[in-house]
Scaffold this active site. Structure first.
Site, PDB file in Angstrom:
ATOM      1  N   SER A  40       5.209  -7.842  -3.674  1.00 37.83           N
ATOM      2  CA  SER A  40       4.553  -6.555  -3.417  1.00 37.83           C
ATOM      3  C   SER A  40       3.651  -6.598  -2.188  1.00 37.83           C
ATOM      4  CB  SER A  40       3.753  -6.119  -4.648  1.00 37.83           C
ATOM      5  OG  SER A  40       3.540  -4.729  -4.632  1.00 37.83           O
ATOM      6  N   GLY A  60       1.290   3.932  -6.411  1.00 37.21           N
ATOM      7  CA  GLY A  60       1.043   2.558  -5.997  1.00 37.21           C
ATOM      8  C   GLY A  60       2.311   1.866  -5.531  1.00 37.21           C
ATOM      9  N   SER A  61       2.410   0.586  -5.844  1.00 35.44           N
ATOM     10  CA  SER A  61       3.500  -0.222  -5.290  1.00 35.44           C
ATOM     11  C   SER A  61       4.876   0.114  -5.836  1.00 35.44           C
ATOM     12  CB  SER A  61       3.199  -1.706  -5.518  1.00 35.44           C
ATOM     13  OG  SER A  61       2.091  -2.101  -4.740  1.00 35.44           O
ATOM     14  N   THR A  62       4.963   0.913  -6.906  1.00 33.56           N
ATOM     15  CA  THR A  62       6.287   1.330  -7.358  1.00 33.56           C
ATOM     16  C   THR A  62       6.979   2.175  -6.295  1.00 33.56           C
ATOM     17  OG1 THR A  62       5.430   3.293  -8.511  1.00 33.56           O
ATOM     18  CG2 THR A  62       5.652   1.267  -9.807  1.00 33.56           C
ATOM     19  N   LYS A 102       7.153   1.493  -3.280  1.00 31.42           N
ATOM     20  CA  LYS A 102       7.790   0.604  -2.305  1.00 31.42           C
ATOM     21  C   LYS A 102       9.307   0.547  -2.490  1.00 31.42           C
ATOM     22  CE  LYS A 102       3.606  -2.140  -1.768  1.00 31.42           C
ATOM     23  NZ  LYS A 102       2.845  -3.329  -2.196  1.00 31.42           N
TER      24      LYS A 102
END
Length: 490
Positions: free
Chosen positions: A278, A219-221, A223
């Site tokens: 995010s 997921g957004s980790t 990014k």
């Protein structure tokens, strides 16, 4: 000598020669094969005839042994076995061994060639043979915080924590877990316990080491990796430069708009603001603009696509090649088929905290004889440089904004600078199942040193879907692990 006697003598000589050849073949050529044959019960009897060495954490053994009746004199015991199982693995009289118990079996059982001199001295002095010790890098307080945090949360999950400057693994927790003591023997009760731990009879799969052997969509980790790629490739020079990101943004080659969560300020947002809130659109477009090749190159620098050996094997994290621009966009926000182990995402946070240098993760600090003489010591080893020091410091400031003013506020620690990134990853067909909650972070002390980087993932089928977030479920556990490490340093 007459002819018949000569023939008999030659025949007998050939028989003796064949016997000598056969004897030498068995003793020297086939010795290892026979010794390792699982049907050779004498080997197993000898294996459990002497006390096994210990696995050590913080100067204290987390393993032991006790005498039993029957052919096998000793069997393994574990202290807080369920908490330490992802580190130790198990050794069983009936089911063999895995993880550290298997990899370092020669040292622990006393059969390693490096123990020959010590064993010879003990034999001369009349001492019983004992196994050597495996000294780990683990931090007992951090491991307890990680395991108790997962247990309190319920569901399933894992935690990995690393010391950024060395690569030492400080915590490695997985939940649900199991107590290796329950399967260490060969009795009916061990057989029953083993059956109950198998995935086919226990859907929770408690023997799965989720910290090392399971990969999840990050997921957004992820990014953080995408932001690193943007800085390293010069797409954006700093954290304050507005990105060229329209709202809405349609993925290339499709009519599909990439959505953000809620009404967050993502239009032409700077990298700092985009990471703080995010923004899918910003990082999806960054990945698409950079292209698959550059994104894959950066992911590989952080350790993606290759197994890690700590020495326990870690499953390879996934970032694909040969993706089109829209697939690359989704992969760059940690979706599509991107997948990572908790250890992998701790490595990402660790590299950022260590000013761009990724150290190879390891969990064995030293191998010892039973009287504590060192046989082998692990030296920290640089693995790669995913970021320049300048870009790493830019990314640190961005991650610290996430915790001070963004989605990661629950990881804040008084008097300590914390950088982090939340993530809520889709799960199931069309995101039909409860998402995974992620949080990656590091702590930085007043002297600018970083004693710990952490990754936490939570998968909870029973949680209320709207309550699932990396900042809500995973960040508090990461905070407790970081606090435990910091306190142990004082």
């Amino acid at each position: 000598m007459n002819k018949p006697l000569r023939r008999i003598a030659i025949f007998c000589g050939l028989l003796v020669l064949a016997l000598l050849i056969r004897d030498n073949w068995l003793q020297y050529v086939k010795a290892d094969t026979l010794r390792e044959d699982p049907d050779n019960r004498r080997v197993l009897i000898a294996r459990y005839a002497t006390p096994r060495g210990d696995i050590i954490v913080g100067g204290n053994p987390i393993t032991g042994y006790k005498e039993t009746s029957g052919d096998f004199k000793y069997k393994r015991t574990y202290k807080d076995g369920a908490m330490w199982a992802p580190v130790t693995g198990f050794v069983s009289q009936a089911y063999g061994a895995n993880q550290l118990e298997s990899i370092e079996d020669g040292i622990l059982s006393g059969t390693d060639d490096r123990l020959f001199f010590r064993n010879t001295l003990d034999m001369i002095t009349g001492k019983d043979k004992e196994g050597g010790n495996v000294v780990t890098t683990l931090n007992a307080a951090a491991q307890k915080a990680a395991y108790n945090g997962l247990k309190a949360q319920g569901g399933k999950g894992a935690v990995a924590a690393i010391e950024p400057s060395t690569g030492k693994i400080l915590a490695l927790a997985s939940f649900p877990s199991y107590d290796p003591s329950t399967i260490a023997g060969g009795s009916t009760s061990d057989e029953d316990a083993w059956a109950k731990l198998q995935k086919k009879t226990n859907a929770n799969d408690p023997m799965l080491n989720r910290a090392l052997r399971e990969v999840y969509p990050p997921g957004s980790t992820f990014k953080v990796v995408t932001a690193a790629a943007a800085l390293e490739n010069g797409l954006y020079k700093d954290a304050e430069q507005p990105t060229k990101t329209p709202l809405p943004w349609t993925m290339p080659g499709t009519t599909t708009e990439l959505k953000n969560e809620g009404t967050i300020p993502c239009k032409n947002a700077t990298l700092r603001v985009a990471l703080q809130w995010s923004c899918n659109t910003v990082f999806g477009k960054v990945g698409s603009d950079l292209g698959n090749e550059k994104m894959l190159e950066e992911a590989k620098k952080f350790g993606f696509t290759e197994e890690q050996f700590t020495p326990v094997r870690t499953s390879a994290s996934v970032f694909s090649d040969d993706m089109n621009p829209s697939q690359t966009a989704l992969s760059s926000i940690g979706q599509f088929n991107t997948a990572a182990s908790p250890l992998q995402m701790a490595m990402v946070a660790s590299a950022v905290a260590n000013n761009g240098t990724l150290m190879k993760p390891y969990m064995v600090d030293e191998l010892q004889t039973h009287n504590l003489d060192a046989l082998e010591t692990t030296k920290p080893e640089e693995m790669s440089k995913p970021l320049s020091p300048e870009n790493a410091q830019i990314l640190q400031s961005m991650m610290e904004t996430v915790v001070s003013d963004g989605t990661g506020k629950k990881a804040q620690i008084d008097g300590v600078k914390v950088g982090g990134k939340t993530g809520t990853a889709q799960h199931g067909v069309d995101n039909s199942e409860n998402p995974y909650a992620w949080f990656i972070s590091y702590a930085k002390l007043s002297d600018n040193s970083s004693p710990v980087a952490v990754a936490v993932v939570i998968e909870d089928e029973n949680a209320v879907r709207d309550d699932i977030s990396g900042g809500g479920l995973a960040a508090p556990i990461a905070k407790s692990v970081m606090e435990a490490v910091i306190k142990s340093k004082k």
